[in-house]
Design a protein around this motif. Structure first.
Motif, PDB file in Angstrom:
ATOM      1  N   VAL A 120       1.596   5.239   0.247  1.00  0.00           N
ATOM      2  CA  VAL A 120       1.017   6.377   0.947  1.00  0.00           C
ATOM      3  C   VAL A 120       1.610   7.658   0.390  1.00  0.00           C
ATOM      4  N   PRO A 177      -3.650   6.107   1.305  1.00  0.00           N
ATOM      5  CA  PRO A 177      -3.164   5.224   0.241  1.00  0.00           C
ATOM      6  C   PRO A 177      -3.623   5.734  -1.114  1.00  0.00           C
ATOM      7  N   MET A 216       0.856  -1.201   0.000  1.00  0.00           N
ATOM      8  CA  MET A 216       0.000   0.000   0.000  1.00  0.00           C
ATOM      9  C   MET A 216       0.880   1.236   0.000  1.00  0.00           C
TER      10      MET A 216
END
Length: 584
Positions: A3, A493, A1
């Protein structure tokens, strides 16, 4: 994920606006018949049908007087597609190449706008050299992000991609990312559909670029010549489509055409459920009611459809309707339930916009008549706020009043700031700096429809004038008076998968925190194709200040794959949105 973080600069750009207000900010560059927000950009794109255009730099923002300079593309076609940068009010001419008159649109999973259909080469008094027929055309417009010196993308145009000619179809994105295209007419420049030119079919544009299956018939759109003047049947253009959350994760689509409704599975070509007819008559073009899927809430995601206003089937003079109805199409015995009445009386051609605080603002249109060229009178200038969670009888609140009539061919759309961009109005359909029906049509109130006299009469009065309108406004919802106390998303995300648990951070998110995901959709003629919103499962984390634990939508029937606006709301006050991709 992965960010990302964002700058605090954007937070200050809209900090001076007053709550529940309209302000004029620029000129649209073309008459804004259609609008969409390309993901990852600070722009909207306006589309119009092809005709003369004086909406570029030089429009008087106080009076609305048009620019003296023609606004044209480099190939000597009049500009009828424009990128509008809503932070700077800059314009960039686009080249749709084919006539986009009364087209449709939906987004591919990567955020590309798929703009489909259109009209023949008529253009009022403008020459159509180098213009292409739009009825079987597919135009693709890629998303951002853009370079530091601005966006450069333009329409990629394929003029014969659709399997049949369509004018006034509707499009939405399905659970696998395919774009569904439904209905329309074989020819354009009319108000009411007729059996001889009706296109009661649907087709797909495949997300993976593969060849689509043959188009299929759709019974709910069918009618015979004996029903040409039966508005419940022939008022079937721009049908209402809403993808419904369901346990099967299937393409169950609420479908409303005229006064008829059902839930249809467009992947398996079968009716899932027949629904009762909506009371009060037809609600699709030219009946043109506001129809929205109310904001969903996880984990139940129970769908409710709201339909408000529109126009009656009275012949030859349709009346604007003031009633609203709700239906829960997934209920075993789904019924239409009368909701609160529109507080300012009947209203047609309403633009409904889902706001990040969970309310709906309704604006634009008129209090008399119906959709169509010179078919309406008495502009609806006051915005209305509808709160779906308020007690019955208290759901509508009167809001700000605009000074600019927004009649036929006007639009409104949600921006990532949480404000609503408002533009358009062109009852003449072609360029008209006056907009007086008696000057445009000496035979008023009679007019031609598909080569013969229409059974409807034009409803605009002979002594009023609604010219081609180029001014762009911003509507600031009531929460904008708390702009200095808005939460601010600092980490999130850039993409998530269905059902994924993820963390995000929002400065100022201390209590009563809600996280929502929304599509602005493709807006035209009061139909907000693909617009939807869901409140996600979200709680403040124990990991630190302003950290929020969130769960992505459960499956693609809740929100189809695509690029969405992500919002954090604290005590009813939304942040500005960030873009987040949702994928399988």
């Amino acid at each position: 994920m992965t960010v990302t973080t964002q700058s605090l600069l954007a937070l200050a750009l809209f900090s001076v606006c007053e709550a529940a207000s309209y302000r004029t900010i620029g000129s649209s560059g073309c008459a804004a018949q259609m609008v969409f927000v390309p993901p990852y950009t600070d722009t909207v794109v306006f589309l119009d049908n092809y005709h003369r255009n004086f909406g570029g730099p030089g429009v008087d923002l106080k009076t609305g007087a048009h620019s003296k300079a023609p606004f044209m593309q480099d190939n000597r076609l009049w500009a009828f597609g424009v990128e509008y940068e809503w932070r700077t009010n800059d314009l960039r001419k686009l080249t749709p190449k084919s006539n986009t008159f009364c087209a449709a649109g939906a987004f591919a999973p990567d955020g590309t706008l798929i703009n489909v259909a259109g009209a023949e080469l008529y253009s009022g008094d403008a020459k159509t050299t180098n213009l292409q027929d739009g009825r079987q055309t597919v135009r693709r417009y890629k998303p951002g992000p853009c370079d530091i010196d601005g966006c450069k993308m333009d329409f990629e145009v394929n003029t014969n991609e659709l399997q049949s000619r369509r004018w006034y179809p509707t499009s939405i994105t399905l659970t696998n990312g395919d774009v569904l295209v439904v209905g329309g007419s074989d020819v354009g420049l009319l108000v009411t559909n007729e059996a001889s030119i009706n296109n009661p079919t649907y087709e797909l544009i495949k997300a993976d670029g593969s060849q689509a299956p043959p188009q299929k018939n759709l019974t709910i759109l069918e009618f015979g010549a004996e029903d040409n003047q039966n508005a419940d049947m022939s008022f079937n253009l721009y049908p209402i489509l809403q993808l419904l959350p369901n346990a099967d994760k299937a393409d169950h689509v609420f479908t409303l055409a005229g006064n008829r409704a059902n839930v249809y599975n467009y992947a398996t070509d079968e009716i899932v459920k027949e629904l009762p007819n909506i009371p009060g008559g037809p609600r699709t073009f030219p009946g043109s009611a506001a129809a929205v899927l109310l904001p969903l809430k996880a984990p139940e995601n129970e769908p409710t459809i709201l339909v408000c206003g529109g126009s009656s089937a009275d012949i030859p003079n349709p009346k604007a309707l003031g009633d609203c109805y709700r239906i829960k199409p997934s209920d075993q015995n789904a019924v239409w339930i009368r909701d609160d009445w529109l507080p300012n009386g009947g209203q047609t051609m309403i633009e409904p916009v889902l706001l990040p605080d969970g309310t709906i603002v309704m604006m634009n249109g008129a209090h008399r008549g119906s959709a169509g060229g010179y078919q309406a009178e008495d502009p609806a200038l006051q915005a209305l706020i509808y709160d779906p969670n308020a007690p019955k009888g208290q759901r509508f609140t009167k809001s700000a009043i605009s000074e600019i009539p927004r009649m036929y061919h006007s639009v409104a759309i949600l921006l990532p700031t949480g404000e609503v961009l408002v533009a358009g109005s062109n009852p003449d359909v072609f360029y008209n700096p006056v907009g007086n029906v008696s000057l445009a049509n000496p035979k008023w109130p009679e007019f031609q429809n598909n080569g013969h006299k229409s059974y409807l009469h034009q409803q605009q009065e002979p002594d009023t004038a609604y010219p081609t309108e180029y001014r762009v406004e911003i509507y600031a919802p009531p929460y904008m008076d708390k702009v200095n106390s808005r939460p601010f998303i600092t980490a999130y995300p850039i993409s998530v998968k269905y059902g994924e648990h993820f963390k995000m951070a929002a400065e100022g998110a201390r209590e009563d925190v809600v996280v929502r995901l929304s599509y602005s959709g493709f807006h035209t003629h009061g139909v907000d194709m693909g617009a939807r919103m869901v409140q996600l499962d979200a709680v403040l984390s124990t990991d630190g200040d302003y950290i929020i634990d969130v769960t992505a939508p459960a499956d693609a029937s809740v929100m189809p794959p695509g690029v969405y606006m992500l919002w954090v709301i604290e005590k009813g006050i939304p942040s500005e949105a960030v873009w987040m991709k949702l994928e399988a």
